[in-house]
Design a protein around this motif. Sequence first.
Motif, PDB file in Angstrom:
ATOM      1  N   LYS A 347       0.898  -1.155   0.225  1.00 17.65           N
ATOM      2  CA  LYS A 347       0.238  -0.093   0.350  1.00 17.65           C
ATOM      3  C   LYS A 347       1.183   1.312   0.145  1.00 17.65           C
ATOM      4  N   GLU A 348       1.899   1.650   0.496  1.00 17.81           N
ATOM      5  CA  GLU A 348       3.114   2.534   0.464  1.00 17.81           C
ATOM      6  C   GLU A 348       3.072   2.967  -0.369  1.00 17.81           C
ATOM      7  N   GLU A 349       3.772   1.870  -0.963  1.00 18.92           N
ATOM      8  CA  GLU A 349       4.252   1.916  -2.820  1.00 18.92           C
ATOM      9  C   GLU A 349       3.409   2.410  -3.293  1.00 18.92           C
ATOM     10  N   ASN A 350       2.069   1.476  -3.552  1.00 21.73           N
ATOM     11  CA  ASN A 350       1.115   2.222  -3.946  1.00 21.73           C
ATOM     12  C   ASN A 350       1.082   3.505  -4.018  1.00 21.73           C
ATOM     13  N   ASP A 351       1.066   4.453  -2.944  1.00 20.07           N
ATOM     14  CA  ASP A 351       0.593   5.615  -2.636  1.00 20.07           C
ATOM     15  C   ASP A 351       1.962   6.496  -2.994  1.00 20.07           C
ATOM     16  N   ASN A 352       3.747   5.692  -2.917  1.00 17.40           N
ATOM     17  CA  ASN A 352       4.352   6.698  -3.125  1.00 17.40           C
ATOM     18  C   ASN A 352       4.598   6.722  -4.854  1.00 17.40           C
ATOM     19  N   SER A 353       3.693   5.434  -5.819  1.00 20.23           N
ATOM     20  CA  SER A 353       3.862   5.730  -7.336  1.00 20.23           C
ATOM     21  C   SER A 353       2.722   7.098  -7.312  1.00 20.23           C
ATOM     22  N   GLN A 354       1.623   6.958  -6.703  1.00 16.50           N
ATOM     23  CA  GLN A 354       0.928   7.745  -6.991  1.00 16.50           C
ATOM     24  C   GLN A 354       1.489   8.907  -6.622  1.00 16.50           C
ATOM     25  N   GLU A 355       1.583   9.348  -6.143  1.00 21.52           N
ATOM     26  CA  GLU A 355       2.232  11.285  -5.488  1.00 21.52           C
ATOM     27  C   GLU A 355       3.287  11.535  -6.431  1.00 21.52           C
ATOM     28  N   GLN A 356       4.539  10.358  -7.450  1.00 24.18           N
ATOM     29  CA  GLN A 356       4.870  10.791  -7.727  1.00 24.18           C
ATOM     30  C   GLN A 356       4.625  10.767  -9.071  1.00 24.18           C
ATOM     31  N   GLY A 357       3.095  10.634  -9.612  1.00 26.42           N
ATOM     32  CA  GLY A 357       2.387  10.525 -10.635  1.00 26.42           C
ATOM     33  C   GLY A 357       2.933   9.810 -11.318  1.00 26.42           C
ATOM     34  N   SER A 358       3.265   8.497 -11.052  1.00 22.83           N
ATOM     35  CA  SER A 358       3.063   7.279 -11.719  1.00 22.83           C
ATOM     36  C   SER A 358       1.560   6.521 -12.418  1.00 22.83           C
ATOM     37  N   THR A 359       1.808   6.157 -13.586  1.00 25.90           N
ATOM     38  CA  THR A 359       0.590   5.795 -14.165  1.00 25.90           C
ATOM     39  C   THR A 359       0.788   4.539 -14.862  1.00 25.90           C
ATOM     40  N   SER A 360      -0.291   3.914 -15.015  1.00 21.84           N
ATOM     41  CA  SER A 360      -0.750   2.454 -16.045  1.00 21.84           C
ATOM     42  C   SER A 360      -0.557   2.117 -17.707  1.00 21.84           C
ATOM     43  N   HIS A 361      -0.529   3.683 -17.739  1.00 22.09           N
ATOM     44  CA  HIS A 361      -1.050   3.663 -19.053  1.00 22.09           C
ATOM     45  C   HIS A 361       0.680   4.557 -20.039  1.00 22.09           C
ATOM     46  N   ARG A 362       0.264   4.389 -20.922  1.00 20.22           N
ATOM     47  CA  ARG A 362       1.128   5.225 -21.695  1.00 20.22           C
ATOM     48  C   ARG A 362       0.847   6.144 -21.836  1.00 20.22           C
ATOM     49  N   ILE A 363       1.969   7.721 -21.769  1.00 21.58           N
ATOM     50  CA  ILE A 363       1.787   9.016 -21.992  1.00 21.58           C
ATOM     51  C   ILE A 363       1.975   9.232 -23.198  1.00 21.58           C
ATOM     52  N   PRO A 364       1.225  10.065 -23.571  1.00 20.50           N
ATOM     53  CA  PRO A 364       1.393  10.159 -25.507  1.00 20.50           C
ATOM     54  C   PRO A 364       2.551  10.999 -25.834  1.00 20.50           C
ATOM     55  N   SER A 365       3.703  11.181 -25.836  1.00 14.49           N
ATOM     56  CA  SER A 365       4.258  12.807 -25.535  1.00 14.49           C
ATOM     57  C   SER A 365       4.420  13.881 -26.940  1.00 14.49           C
ATOM     58  N   ARG A 366       4.341  13.424 -27.873  1.00 11.51           N
ATOM     59  CA  ARG A 366       3.986  14.067 -29.519  1.00 11.51           C
ATOM     60  C   ARG A 366       2.694  13.865 -30.114  1.00 11.51           C
ATOM     61  N   VAL A 367       2.382  14.723 -30.784  1.00 17.61           N
ATOM     62  CA  VAL A 367       1.009  14.873 -31.545  1.00 17.61           C
ATOM     63  C   VAL A 367       1.402  15.709 -32.722  1.00 17.61           C
TER      64      VAL A 367
END
Length: 566
Positions: A347-367
């Motif tokens: 749970k702490e690792e999940n909270d830390n990942s959410q606090e750091q802004g990590s996501t489970s989806h790909r982030i589109p960088s350019r369009v």
Amino acid sequence: MKQLVDCCPGGGILLALNDRAFLVVSSKNRLVELVLTKDKDNNSKDNSTKNKKDKDKTSQDENENDENPIQAVAVHQVHENGSDHFWCAVSRLDKTLAIYQYTCSSSTTTNTTTSENDKIETATPTTVHSCPKRVACIAFASVPSNSQSKDGGMLVLVTGDLTGDSWAWPLHSDTDKKEKPRLLLGHTASMLTGVHVSSSSSSSKNKNNKVLLTSDRDEKIRVSSFPQTTIIQGFLLGHSAYVSSMDMVPSSNSSAAGSNHHCVSCSGDGTVRLWDYQAMKQLASTSPSPQEGNKDGSDNHEMEEPTDGAAKQDPDGEDKDGTTEDAKRDKENDNTATNDDEAEQAKEENDNSQEQGSTSHRIPSRVAVSPNGKDIAVIYDQSKQLDILQIVQSKGNNNNNDGEESSFQLCLTQSIECKDQPLAIAFVQNNNDDEVDKKNTQQLIVTMKDPSYLQLYCQQQPSTDASNPAALFVPTTTTTMPSALRKLQELAQTSSIPMPDGVLEKDRQGQPTLGKRVETRGGAARSMQDMPWNNPKRIEIAKQRNKRHKRRRIEKTKASKKQNQS
């Protein structure tokens, strides 16, 4: 958040390879390197000395060498007196903004000698500006003026920096008549990630009516009038994370699906959205795609071995292995405590990942949007995939006066696996009369990590197959690639130019700096009413604390008065 490639309708391509910028004029087979001279203007020298500490601190995180990486590039073509004039702008890490002018005579044809084609020309900047903050995005714009010109007015350079300010810089070559830059607008306590200026539409009554679009890290796109930027027309709201890139749908083709007042954006929430910036509404959106290592959307945790809760016992209270019932109970308690510890740690690792802004989806960088306004190219952070989307408009009535609004969809038509991670994309218009260009309708230039550096994709004619009518993009070979691009690729491979890992700046934890930290104290995600700062108990506790402090001050004052009287 780097803008490493830009194209203009005249066939000019401006590419940034780490700290080196190159202008490619494919129609003339010209390759020009934009270099910096040692003798900069005094203003630039003072600024570089003043910001030396900031430059060294920032460059230490990105590169240990004495490099000055390029942050953004832009190119614009002006045809005058039978010659093509290319205006180029390059911003660097040291907060300098260099402006170049390269003239290519129209009499020069592609039938030149081999020795002339093998030469790499160099161009020095006409002006080097010192920006107050690092420039992250650039765009050329034409400001209406009293003089009648083919370009429609005075040409300026619009920039957006990391403090949320947008500036207009003059393109002057005469050092004796320098004009000061003008502050257009500012996004309060934010960072600009993209700037675009729309051209005046043919249907508009006022030919000088233009729009300035500015995107930032606060999930919004601001729509302002240009050049009267103090007039805010509205905002495009809908993204739940920072806007990483934005591009306007060209309005030159009236039959295009997004003519006159449409734009496309991508965000850290994993979506690509189509907007109508005249009506201030969203027209279409894609769903976030999962990471490559987690395509099924499930967590990649190991399965725990099932425990047999129906173990047989002997009549004397012992199991088959000889353990007593008390020992078994102690063992179960130990297992429960261990499981609780593991759950709390996860749970702490999940909270830390959410606090750091990590996501489970790909982030589109350019369009990027094609010149015909029908195709959209998207690349992702830490991914080699290049997606081609198509803007599909319904066949309903397009007249807004009838009350029926047309519906739009963003359909995925093709997914391309690049050789290396793509860093920037831009569509190129074909101006050649070659047989190869006649067979292709669109061209897409992709800059990527070494050792590939760049790749050109050509769109073939739509197939006659009814099951797959879309026109697919195919990579060009070394023989079909324009000689100027092929020469640039060979130069980059020979020089071993190091390329960045991505266009999104990352912190030490590897998370994008544009992402905001999420409050996770107290457990899982909660509503705004349950956040600690909205807890009424904290307000009551603060009131009681202030009362105690006030009472103690009064008692202390009374004690001091009694002591003075005695």
